[in-house]
Design a protein around this motif. Structure first.
Motif, PDB file in Angstrom:
ATOM      1  N   LEU A   1      -0.320   0.859 -14.888  1.00  0.00           N
ATOM      2  CA  LEU A   1       0.373   0.501 -13.657  1.00  0.00           C
ATOM      3  C   LEU A   1       1.635   1.330 -13.457  1.00  0.00           C
ATOM      4  N   ALA A   2       2.346   1.622 -14.543  1.00  0.00           N
ATOM      5  CA  ALA A   2       3.593   2.383 -14.433  1.00  0.00           C
ATOM      6  C   ALA A   2       3.348   3.837 -14.040  1.00  0.00           C
TER       7      ALA A   2
ATOM      8  N   PRO B   1       6.215   1.921  -4.891  1.00  0.00           N
ATOM      9  CA  PRO B   1       6.001   0.601  -5.475  1.00  0.00           C
ATOM     10  C   PRO B   1       4.546   0.172  -5.360  1.00  0.00           C
ATOM     11  N   LEU B   2       4.219  -0.946  -6.023  1.00  0.00           N
ATOM     12  CA  LEU B   2       2.838  -1.401  -6.100  1.00  0.00           C
ATOM     13  C   LEU B   2       2.611  -2.698  -5.319  1.00  0.00           C
ATOM     14  N   ALA B   3       1.402  -2.806  -4.813  1.00  0.00           N
ATOM     15  CA  ALA B   3       0.886  -4.058  -4.267  1.00  0.00           C
ATOM     16  C   ALA B   3      -0.276  -4.459  -5.170  1.00  0.00           C
ATOM     17  N   LEU B   4      -0.130  -5.534  -5.915  1.00  0.00           N
ATOM     18  CA  LEU B   4      -1.134  -5.944  -6.898  1.00  0.00           C
ATOM     19  C   LEU B   4      -2.054  -7.015  -6.333  1.00  0.00           C
TER      20      LEU B   4
ATOM     21  N   VAL C   1       6.892  -3.982  -8.353  1.00  0.00           N
ATOM     22  CA  VAL C   1       5.878  -4.725  -7.604  1.00  0.00           C
ATOM     23  C   VAL C   1       6.544  -5.364  -6.392  1.00  0.00           C
ATOM     24  N   VAL C   2       6.051  -5.026  -5.200  1.00  0.00           N
ATOM     25  CA  VAL C   2       6.650  -5.558  -3.965  1.00  0.00           C
ATOM     26  C   VAL C   2       5.740  -6.556  -3.260  1.00  0.00           C
TER      27      VAL C   2
ATOM     28  N   GLU D   1      -4.140  -7.211   3.992  1.00  0.00           N
ATOM     29  CA  GLU D   1      -2.804  -7.786   4.135  1.00  0.00           C
ATOM     30  C   GLU D   1      -1.754  -7.074   3.288  1.00  0.00           C
ATOM     31  N   ALA D   2      -2.170  -6.224   2.382  1.00  0.00           N
ATOM     32  CA  ALA D   2      -1.210  -5.517   1.522  1.00  0.00           C
ATOM     33  C   ALA D   2      -0.341  -4.583   2.367  1.00  0.00           C
ATOM     34  N   PRO D   3       0.937  -4.466   2.046  1.00  0.00           N
ATOM     35  CA  PRO D   3       1.818  -3.579   2.826  1.00  0.00           C
ATOM     36  C   PRO D   3       1.366  -2.122   2.730  1.00  0.00           C
ATOM     37  N   LYS D   4       1.423  -1.431   3.842  1.00  0.00           N
ATOM     38  CA  LYS D   4       0.929  -0.057   3.902  1.00  0.00           C
ATOM     39  C   LYS D   4       1.834   0.931   3.169  1.00  0.00           C
ATOM     40  N   ASP D   5       3.091   0.547   2.947  1.00  0.00           N
ATOM     41  CA  ASP D   5       4.020   1.457   2.272  1.00  0.00           C
ATOM     42  C   ASP D   5       4.062   1.231   0.768  1.00  0.00           C
ATOM     43  N   ALA D   6       3.075   0.484   0.236  1.00  0.00           N
ATOM     44  CA  ALA D   6       2.965   0.267  -1.208  1.00  0.00           C
ATOM     45  C   ALA D   6       1.571   0.695  -1.664  1.00  0.00           C
ATOM     46  N   THR D   7       1.465   1.054  -2.929  1.00  0.00           N
ATOM     47  CA  THR D   7       0.175   1.468  -3.497  1.00  0.00           C
ATOM     48  C   THR D   7      -0.628   0.232  -3.871  1.00  0.00           C
TER      49      THR D   7
END
Length: 329
Positions: free
Chosen positions: A110-111, A116-119, A173-174, A240-246
């Motif tokens: 993950l690192a 940032p990440l969307a898990l 994680v965001v 639904e995950a934010p588009k600016d996060a992976t």
């Protein structure tokens, strides 16, 4: 059920004793071997659906109802005298172990991903593995501390191979969400009691870490939805995950319970369409095509961690060790 079917159940319990319980739980190893050789116990298991015959479920059901037995004789007596009650628990419950210690083996992967990440975790149970950034880790040569919180974080100790890229800090994680057929509420004492029963009897440190993780989950309340990983529920949640996060869709010890290999492959194909990163941490038999790429040597009783279908590491099922293979020739 005929002799061949009983022999298959027996072999399943022997395999559990040899590759999973051995060296970890002397009691579970003893009980699994005894079940494998007891015709009456095998007959009881034969009355259950195949997915409900797994050793962890039987052993946990007996402990949940009657406490931890001292040995085979006490266990067998409980099974003989209370088979209906035990059967009811096994049909009602599932092995939603939700081992947060597995985060120690997921962290190096993950690192490495774009932050940032969307898990998004499928088969998330109580969502404990959705909180890798809120736990502490001890890899021997390096430690990662959790951020200050009201609840004391668990410390997961993991023996990592020299080539493992241990991160300097936890990932960012965001957004986090989970999907499960039967979600567990971390603030519900009766549901948490079942999670605790799934921890093997001698593993006191593992139980303490589970309890610490549950306290954090009860405070943070990660979003956990009821739904099937094979249907539209996953598609909706990914959207639904934010588009600016992976976006990272991951799972540990889940796909083994999807019995049809074609369904597993269909799930994998769907995830690869929905998310830029798919992280799988499962027994190698779950995705044979991935295991084939991991080489001929397969450490017994280990999960195979992969990213987007490429092998990355051999991992301990409870997160206690990690052998990195991704960067080997």
């Amino acid at each position: 059920m005929g002799e061949e079917g009983l022999a298959e159940i027996s072999a399943r319990y022997i395999r559990f004793a040899d590759t999973e319980a051995h060296g970890r739980s002397p009691l579970y190893e003893e009980l699994a071997r005894a079940v494998a050789g007891d015709r009456e116990a095998l007959g009881f298991l034969s009355t259950l659906p195949d997915v409900k015959r797994q050793p962890n479920l039987l052993l946990a059901a007996v402990r949940h109802l009657f406490g931890t037995p001292t040995g085979w004789n006490e266990f067998r007596q409980a099974l003989q005298a209370n088979s209906d009650a035990i059967r009811s628990i096994m049909l009602e419950r599932s092995t939603q172990t939700n081992e947060p210690g597995r985060c120690a083996t997921l962290l190096p992967v993950l690192a490495r991903l774009p932050q940032p990440l969307a898990l998004l975790e499928v088969g998330t149970s109580a969502g404990l593995c959705l909180l890798p950034d809120l736990y502490s880790y001890d890899y021997g040569r390096k430690a990662i501390r959790a951020p200050a919180m009201a609840a004391e974080p668990p410390v997961f100790r993991c023996s990592a191979s020299e080539t493992t890229p241990i991160p300097a800090a936890a990932p960012q994680v965001v957004w986090r969400a989970g999907l499960d057929l039967s979600p567990i509420d971390a603030s519900n004492p009766s549901q948490v009691a079942w999670l605790e029963t799934l921890v093997w009897p001698e593993q006191t440190a593992r139980l303490a870490n589970l309890r610490a993780a549950v306290k954090i989950a009860a405070t943070v309340k990660p979003r956990v939805l009821k739904g099937d990983l094979r249907g539209i529920d996953l598609v909706r949640l990914c959207s639904e995950a934010p588009k600016d996060a992976t976006l990272v869709v991951f799972h540990t010890a889940v796909l083994d319970y999807v019995s049809d290999p074609a369904d597993r492959e269909a799930f994998a194909e769907q995830v690869m369409r929905l998310s830029p990163y798919w992280v799988s941490n499962e027994f190698p038999r779950v995705f044979p095509r991935i295991a084939t790429c991991a080489g001929k040597t397969r450490p017994p009783g280990r999960f195979l961690l992969s990213v987007n279908g490429s092998p990355v590491a051999w991992t301990d099922p409870h997160g206690a060790s990690l052998e990195w293979i991704a960067d080997e020739p």
